[in-house]
Design an enzyme around this catalytic site. Structure first.
Site, PDB file in Angstrom:
ATOM      1  N   GLY A 236      66.487  15.385 113.793  1.00 27.54           N
ATOM      2  CA  GLY A 236      67.730  16.057 113.389  1.00 27.54           C
ATOM      3  C   GLY A 236      69.011  15.246 113.531  1.00 27.54           C
ATOM      4  CB  SER A 237      69.846  11.663 114.115  1.00 30.97           C
ATOM      5  OG  SER A 237      69.252  10.987 113.038  1.00 30.97           O
ATOM      6  CG  ASN A 238      70.123  11.738 108.561  1.00 31.85           C
ATOM      7  OD1 ASN A 238      71.029  11.089 108.048  1.00 31.85           O
ATOM      8  ND2 ASN A 238      68.971  11.200 108.928  1.00 31.85           N
TER       9      ASN A 238
ATOM     10  CG  MET B 275      58.853  14.572 108.021  1.00 34.89           C
ATOM     11  SD  MET B 275      59.790  13.474 106.898  1.00 34.89           S
ATOM     12  CE  MET B 275      59.353  11.871 107.536  1.00 34.89           C
ATOM     13  NE  ARG B 276      53.871  21.213 104.679  1.00 30.18           N
ATOM     14  CZ  ARG B 276      53.075  22.255 104.918  1.00 30.18           C
ATOM     15  NH1 ARG B 276      53.244  22.972 106.011  1.00 30.18           N
ATOM     16  NH2 ARG B 276      52.110  22.581 104.088  1.00 30.18           N
TER      17      ARG B 276
ATOM     18  CG  ASN C 190      64.776  13.784 100.851  1.00 29.49           C
ATOM     19  OD1 ASN C 190      64.959  14.150 102.025  1.00 29.49           O
ATOM     20  ND2 ASN C 190      63.836  12.892 100.538  1.00 29.49           N
TER      21      ASN C 190
ATOM     22  CG  HIS D  28      63.034   7.752 101.453  1.00 22.79           C
ATOM     23  ND1 HIS D  28      62.022   8.359 102.180  1.00 22.79           N
ATOM     24  CD2 HIS D  28      62.604   6.504 101.185  1.00 22.79           C
ATOM     25  CE1 HIS D  28      61.025   7.505 102.328  1.00 22.79           C
ATOM     26  NE2 HIS D  28      61.344   6.381 101.732  1.00 22.79           N
TER      27      HIS D  28
HETATM   28  C1  GAR Z   1      65.524   9.873 108.404  1.00 24.53           C
HETATM   29  O1  GAR Z   1      65.475   8.477 108.577  1.00 24.53           O
HETATM   30  C2  GAR Z   1      65.254  10.251 106.962  1.00 24.53           C
HETATM   31  O2  GAR Z   1      65.788   9.336 106.046  1.00 24.53           O
HETATM   32  C3  GAR Z   1      63.755  10.247 106.914  1.00 24.53           C
HETATM   33  O3  GAR Z   1      63.374  10.871 108.118  1.00 24.53           O
HETATM   34  C4  GAR Z   1      64.343  10.541 109.115  1.00 24.53           C
HETATM   35  C5  GAR Z   1      64.770  11.810 109.788  1.00 24.53           C
HETATM   36  O4  GAR Z   1      65.579  11.532 110.902  1.00 24.53           O
HETATM   37  N1  GAR Z   1      63.242  10.938 105.769  1.00 24.53           N
HETATM   38  C6  GAR Z   1      62.163  10.560 105.116  1.00 24.53           C
HETATM   39  O5  GAR Z   1      61.456   9.628 105.439  1.00 24.53           O
HETATM   40  C7  GAR Z   1      61.864  11.402 103.887  1.00 24.53           C
HETATM   41  N2  GAR Z   1      60.748  10.886 103.183  1.00 24.53           N
HETATM   42  P1  GAR Z   1      66.456  12.668 111.552  1.00 24.53           P
HETATM   43  O6  GAR Z   1      65.528  13.864 111.781  1.00 24.53           O
HETATM   44  O7  GAR Z   1      66.930  12.076 112.848  1.00 24.53           O
HETATM   45  O8  GAR Z   1      67.581  13.016 110.619  1.00 24.53           O
END
Ligand code: GAR
Length: 197
Positions: A12-14, A77-78, A92, A94
């Site tokens: 959840g940092s984003n 992640m789904r 999204n 990535h």
């Molecule tokens: C992030 O790096 C995001 O870009 C990636 O998961 C991480 C989630 O981090 N997403 C993917 O790989 C999507 N295919 P977070 O939970 O700390 O935000």
């Protein structure tokens, strides 16, 4: 007041970067997770933001009954099916320069492949994994001898700087402009900005 949902499955940092960015702005945030134990829900609780566990199978019913201006996937992640995607506007993030390195562990796989440039992509969501048209990309250079940890940290810094700005532009019907990322920046030499924010 615009309404957004942020959906994540893990850390959840984003989400936190988005929540802090919109703190005193006219945007109402709901945090959703398909993982009842996800740290993203803890972060939402600490930040005083509405949050709930939303099982994957209940997405269609949930979004069918509500009207969000934007649904933001942040480490969700789904892959969402078409019947859910047609219930809203989904974006999204990535951690690679799509279409390279789709799927899990993209940061590590890009680094291990020895590419000299990777980065971050914000894109529209389709029912194809990390597919959908690109909205914004930002590069991160990988110079010789860069340590993996440094590269990974830089990718996350760029994500946290880029995603909120792109979301704001979408909500305001503006075209994303890369100069938005340099607000208040003293100028840096690396390939990826965000480090000085
Ligand atoms: C992030 O790096 C995001 O870009 C990636 O998961 C991480 C989630 O981090 N997403 C993917 O790989 C999507 N295919 P977070 O939970 O700390 O935000």
């Amino acid at each position: 007041m615009k309404k957004i949902a942020v959906m994540g499955s893990g850390n959840g940092s984003n989400f936190e970067a988005i929540a802090k960015f919109f703190k005193d702005k006219e945007v109402d945030i709901t945090c959703l997770s398909d993982n009842i134990n996800a740290f993203i829900l803890e972060r939402a609780k600490k930040l005083g933001i509405k949050h709930q566990y939303l099982p994957f199978e209940e997405n269609a019913g949930y979004f069918g009954a509500r009207n969000f201006d934007l649904i933001v996937l942040a480490g969700y992640m789904r892959v969402l099916p078409e019947d859910v995607l047609e219930l809203g506007r989904f974006v999204n993030i990535h951690p690679s320069l799509l279409p390279a390195f789709k799927g899990k562990d993209a940061i590590q796989r890009a680094f291990n492949a020895g590419v000299k440039v990777s980065g971050v992509t914000v894109h529209h969501v389709t029912n194809e994994l990390d597919g959908g048209k690109i909205i914004a990309q930002y590069p991160v250079l990988i110079p010789n001898l860069m340590h993996y940890d440094e590269f990974e940290a830089e990718i996350h810094r760029v994500e946290h700087a880029l995603y909120p700005k792109v979301i704001e532009c979408i909500l305001e019907d503006k075209v994303f402009d890369f100069s938005d990322l340099y607000d208040g920046c003293g100028g840096c030499s690396g390939g990826g900005c965000g480090g000085c924010h």
